[in-house]
Design a protein around this motif. Structure first.
Motif, PDB file in Angstrom:
ATOM      1  N   UNK A  94      19.761  34.778 -32.233  1.00 28.19           N
ATOM      2  CA  UNK A  94      20.397  34.279 -31.009  1.00 28.19           C
ATOM      3  C   UNK A  94      19.466  33.335 -30.253  1.00 28.19           C
ATOM      4  N   UNK A  95      18.190  33.693 -30.171  1.00 25.78           N
ATOM      5  CA  UNK A  95      17.250  32.940 -29.353  1.00 25.78           C
ATOM      6  C   UNK A  95      16.695  31.703 -30.050  1.00 25.78           C
ATOM      7  N   UNK A  96      16.270  31.863 -31.298  1.00 23.46           N
ATOM      8  CA  UNK A  96      15.594  30.766 -31.990  1.00 23.46           C
ATOM      9  C   UNK A  96      16.536  29.945 -32.864  1.00 23.46           C
ATOM     10  N   UNK A  97      17.720  30.485 -33.177  1.00 25.89           N
ATOM     11  CA  UNK A  97      18.700  29.771 -33.974  1.00 25.89           C
ATOM     12  C   UNK A  97      19.693  29.056 -33.090  1.00 25.89           C
ATOM     13  N   UNK A  98      20.780  29.774 -32.716  1.00 22.78           N
ATOM     14  CA  UNK A  98      21.804  29.181 -31.850  1.00 22.78           C
ATOM     15  C   UNK A  98      21.220  28.696 -30.523  1.00 22.78           C
ATOM     16  N   UNK A  99      20.217  29.406 -30.025  1.00 17.49           N
ATOM     17  CA  UNK A  99      19.647  29.049 -28.724  1.00 17.49           C
ATOM     18  C   UNK A  99      18.362  28.263 -28.801  1.00 17.49           C
ATOM     19  N   UNK A 100      18.041  27.698 -29.955  1.00 16.49           N
ATOM     20  CA  UNK A 100      16.755  27.021 -30.107  1.00 16.49           C
ATOM     21  C   UNK A 100      16.538  25.879 -29.137  1.00 16.49           C
ATOM     22  N   UNK A 101      17.601  25.122 -28.848  1.00 14.81           N
ATOM     23  CA  UNK A 101      17.440  24.013 -27.890  1.00 14.81           C
ATOM     24  C   UNK A 101      17.130  24.526 -26.497  1.00 14.81           C
ATOM     25  N   UNK A 102      17.774  25.613 -26.095  1.00 16.31           N
ATOM     26  CA  UNK A 102      17.504  26.182 -24.771  1.00 16.31           C
ATOM     27  C   UNK A 102      16.092  26.770 -24.709  1.00 16.31           C
ATOM     28  N   UNK A 103      15.637  27.335 -25.818  1.00 17.65           N
ATOM     29  CA  UNK A 103      14.278  27.874 -25.887  1.00 17.65           C
ATOM     30  C   UNK A 103      13.253  26.780 -25.584  1.00 17.65           C
ATOM     31  N   UNK A 104      13.444  25.608 -26.174  1.00 17.50           N
ATOM     32  CA  UNK A 104      12.509  24.503 -25.947  1.00 17.50           C
ATOM     33  C   UNK A 104      12.504  24.049 -24.495  1.00 17.50           C
ATOM     34  N   UNK A 105      13.677  23.917 -23.917  1.00 18.34           N
ATOM     35  CA  UNK A 105      13.765  23.310 -22.587  1.00 18.34           C
ATOM     36  C   UNK A 105      13.483  24.294 -21.456  1.00 18.34           C
ATOM     37  N   UNK A 106      13.669  25.588 -21.708  1.00 20.81           N
ATOM     38  CA  UNK A 106      13.286  26.550 -20.665  1.00 20.81           C
ATOM     39  C   UNK A 106      11.763  26.581 -20.523  1.00 20.81           C
ATOM     40  N   UNK A 107      11.052  26.341 -21.631  1.00 17.71           N
ATOM     41  CA  UNK A 107       9.592  26.257 -21.545  1.00 17.71           C
ATOM     42  C   UNK A 107       9.194  25.045 -20.710  1.00 17.71           C
TER      43      UNK A 107
END
Length: 287
Positions: A94-107
């Motif tokens: 969920x976090x690194x696959x489907x949500x990978x783009x959000x993971x990058x930009x929340x950082x």
């Protein structure tokens, strides 16, 4: 407070017996208890998956959203009310696959949220296909000849983007994982805690025994403020290091930089205003 203060009563837990999610749930209750975080002040945002069910099983406010979308919701909640303790909690798929783009930009944005990832190196809800963190050669009903893609390394990515707090823990070690999560919650800014945990149904390779044999803790003398060294340790492959890899105290939390909070004595959610006052606020912000 006691861990039992976060119990929600008789609720059927959908996780398999022996799943690492149980351990993470119990550890998180202990963290919240020892930090005396009132359930009314706590908000947990999650996506889809077995790990994303976690906030169903303890007392808190929560938002259970779309697959991979826990982080933008958590960011918005923190921006709307900075006084809340906000946790985003979901799995590696969920976090690194489907949500990978959000993971990058929340950082990049750096909201003051704690990001707990249940990393079992497999998709545990959708019947065991490889996840972004599955290891090379891992055989699944979909990857019948074994995984051929290089595993995603969330710690190395987070460190390269100057994430303020980057850590890895193991669900089988209650005490040390509890202390790591406590430090993450208390840290001001985005904090990633990637927690290795077994999926007893769909991952027969990365078991409790495998994680115990193939992990070790960063030495006491390790300095988490050195970005280059942190990146080097995050890319080790023979055995996976555990602990706090990187701390960057120079970045300002995203919500602290918003004009709506910098120029106002009280945040908007606390104020009752009429249209005239609202117009004055807008002009003040523009100035």
């Amino acid at each position: 407070m006691e861990p039992k203060d976060y119990d929600v009563g008789n609720v059927d837990i959908a996780w398999c017996p022996g799943c690492g999610d149980h351990a993470i749930l119990n550890i998180l209750k202990k963290v919240l208890s020892e930090l005396s975080i009132n359930p009314e002040r706590l908000v947990v945002s999650s996506g889809i998956g077995q790990a994303a069910k976690a906030p169903h099983y303890f007392k808190c406010n929560y938002f259970n959203g779309l697959h991979g979308r826990s982080l933008p919701v958590a960011s918005a909640i923190k921006m709307s009310n900075p006084e809340l303790v906000v946790i985003a909690e979901s799995g590696d798929g969920c976090t690194y696959g489907e949500g990978g783009n959000h993971f990058l930009h929340v950082i990049r944005r750096n909201p003051d949220i704690t990001h707990i990832v249940h990393n079992n190196m497999v998709y545990g809800l959708t019947k065991g296909q490889a996840s972004p963190t599955s290891q090379l050669g891992f055989v699944t009903p979909v990857q019948v000849q074994g995984v051929i893609e290089q595993p995603f390394n969330p710690l190395a990515i987070a460190i390269s983007l100057e994430a303020p707090f980057v850590a890895r823990a193991f669900a089988g070690d209650t005490d040390k994982t509890k202390e790591i999560i406590k430090k993450a919650v208390l840290h001001k800014g985005y904090a990633l805690v990637d927690i290795l945990q077994p999926c007893v149904t769909f991952n027969k390779t990365n078991t409790f025994a495998w994680f115990k044999e193939n992990t070790y803790y960063l030495e006491d003398a390790y300095d988490p403020h050195n970005k280059v060294k942190a990146f080097e340790r995050a890319t080790e492959e023979n055995k996976l290091p555990l602990g706090i890899f990187y701390i960057n105290e120079k970045r300002t939390p995203f919500e602290n930089s918003l004009a709506v909070y910098k120029n106002m004595k009280d945040p908007l959610y606390k104020r009752k205003v009429n249209k005239g006052e609202l117009s004055k606020m807008i002009e003040t912000l523009k100035a």
